[in-house]
Design an enzyme around this catalytic site. Sequence first.
Site, mmCIF file in Angstrom:
data_model
loop_
_atom_site.group_PDB
_atom_site.id
_atom_site.type_symbol
_atom_site.label_atom_id
_atom_site.label_comp_id
_atom_site.label_asym_id
_atom_site.label_seq_id
_atom_site.Cartn_x
_atom_site.Cartn_y
_atom_site.Cartn_z
ATOM 1 C CG LEU A 43 -2.048 1.013 1.245
ATOM 2 C CD1 LEU A 43 -2.887 0.970 -0.015
ATOM 3 C CD2 LEU A 43 -2.932 0.841 2.470
ATOM 4 C CG HIS A 44 4.481 1.701 -1.490
ATOM 5 N ND1 HIS A 44 4.876 1.865 -2.780
ATOM 6 C CD2 HIS A 44 5.004 0.533 -1.060
ATOM 7 C CE1 HIS A 44 5.623 0.835 -3.129
ATOM 8 N NE2 HIS A 44 5.725 0.006 -2.113
#
Lengths: 569, 89
Positions: B14-15
């Site tokens: 999640l980036h």
Amino acid sequence: MSTIGVADGSAVTEVRQGVGVSPGSAYGPVVQVAAPVQPPQNEEAPADPAAASEAAIASFMHVAEDLEARSARADDTARDVLKATAMIARDRALHRAVTKHLGEGNGPATAINLAIDEFAAKFEALGGYFAERVTDLRDIGSRAMAHVLGRPAPGVPPFSVPSIILAEDLAPAETATLDRSLVLGIVTRAGGRTSHTAILAAQMGIPAVVQLPGATEIPAGTPISLDGDTGEVVLNPDPEVVTNQRLRRERRAAALAEVSGPGSTQDGHPIALLANIGGAKDAELAGAEDLEGVGLFRTEFVFLSAAHAPTLEEQTAIYSRVFAPFDGRRVVVRTLDAGADKPLAFANLGEEENPALGRRGLRLSQAKPELLETQLQALAAAARATGADVRVMAPMVATIAEARWFAERVRANGLPKAGVMIEVPAAALRSAQVLAEVDFGSLGTNDLAQYTMAADRMEGELSELLDPWQPGVLDVIAAAATGAKHAGKPLGVCGESAGDPLLALVLVGLGVTSLSMATSKIRGVRLALKTHTLEHCERLAAAALAAEDPEGARAAVRAAATPELVALL
Amino acid sequence: MATRTATIASSIGLHSRPAAIFVEAVEDSGLEVEIGRVGEPTVDAGSILGVMALGARNGEVVELTAEGPDAEAVLDRLVALLNSDLDAE
């Protein structure tokens, strides 16, 4: 600095002297690159923290809008990066942190810097991809601070007319992302002969001058001419000067066009002429040139833009692209050479007091052997997939044991030829024993000069000590060449000194058997070799070694070289 | 208060792009949403820096909480986002 006349009755012509680091000349208007902004020392606390908070947030919004405007003009990859960066500038958690620091009695720029520091520390602790985003965070902070302080935004401003870029210094990433079609030349106030700006500019074929006094104070838009060979920069040049520069360039080009093919001395001793490259784009350009292969492929530049440690498959694909243009020709690959001046997010061993003397090069590979292992596997796969003659060498080797350790790993991966960089004086002085462990050596004269003279490459003020003509450095090179001869192993040079036509003759005279340099410098060196016998080169080398200082060495060699070559320098 | 768990499906975690898409969706909802690993302190899901600093990798389970009239529906949408590979598009 001297004023020599008035060009067209309005602007004053002025000549300034810097250090030429990338050959060629250029003429065009100045674009100034603003330096990153730091908060002022002891910045005063705002009288009204609430109003200051609003102003600081407005600055972040301004930065976000600016990034979004740039993203609209960018290509696909850059667009996503700029949009994500704009989102960070709009981040409410970041704004809350700034407001908190303002409430604690900090000045606006200081509060912005503290808030950025807070998130940067979190990202650095996470490592990997996140540590890389710290650069983006700092850039946002720098831009927001510039806005609250009423200063120009840092970095290369957008421009559309071909121009000459002027800066205090350029970060490697900044230099690498410059648009070649718009950048006519580069001038910096700092930097040195072997700074990364100089190396990248030469590699990109962009004329460059470093250490130009007052470079950052020349107003944007001022027409200037620069000579990347002599280091001369002329502000508001006389049209005649510009014409003379062009004529000299044409005369040189005509002479250089007359020689071609594999490098050799006048009496036929082969000296391989090779290119220094940093990635697939360079490989493609160099592959199309008249040269015998690659003498230095710096792999860390391939890693620099990666978000995480590249996988075996990713690396194999990149190396295959690099090797493809060199079917039947050699490609000497230097394994990952990261250090604190070229930090990689995923190969970071932490801060070091003295990075040049720290855990870099092969030392990093020994600390993180899995990185080297993956790289060697990928190189072997790419070598099998293409017809290139791939040879692999390790940077920063100091001992016999290190050379042996590396060679074992290279051969275990089925790669036929292992070598070492000779850039640590200890390895140069014991080159016979060190090279006995491997198949070849390559002198990295930039680092060898740095370590021999105990002078930091990044310290522009020490440029004279780092001059590759320093007789002390030449002595160490001579010792390395003698050892290589005893070991019966070939020894090349892949530092920028190989690209100086006169110094190349000296290196050949000392016993060097191949020369690797920026592609743009190869033709000059080929011509120099063609006009000298090996015995003549040996005499030039003796003259250089007999000199007292770099100027003396240069002058002695110039005086004893063929007039045919000297007339074109 | 509504609570949901989701598994990060994006291959890179999640980036970057996945985080940006997720945070935009949170902002569009107009609700205060928190995200964190189960049993650990949460962060503001509307903050890209907070979400990225969470460092949630592919396959990790995270918990979302929100309050408000359509919290349930909003969380369903956000969970669906996290459960798909946002980097694949």
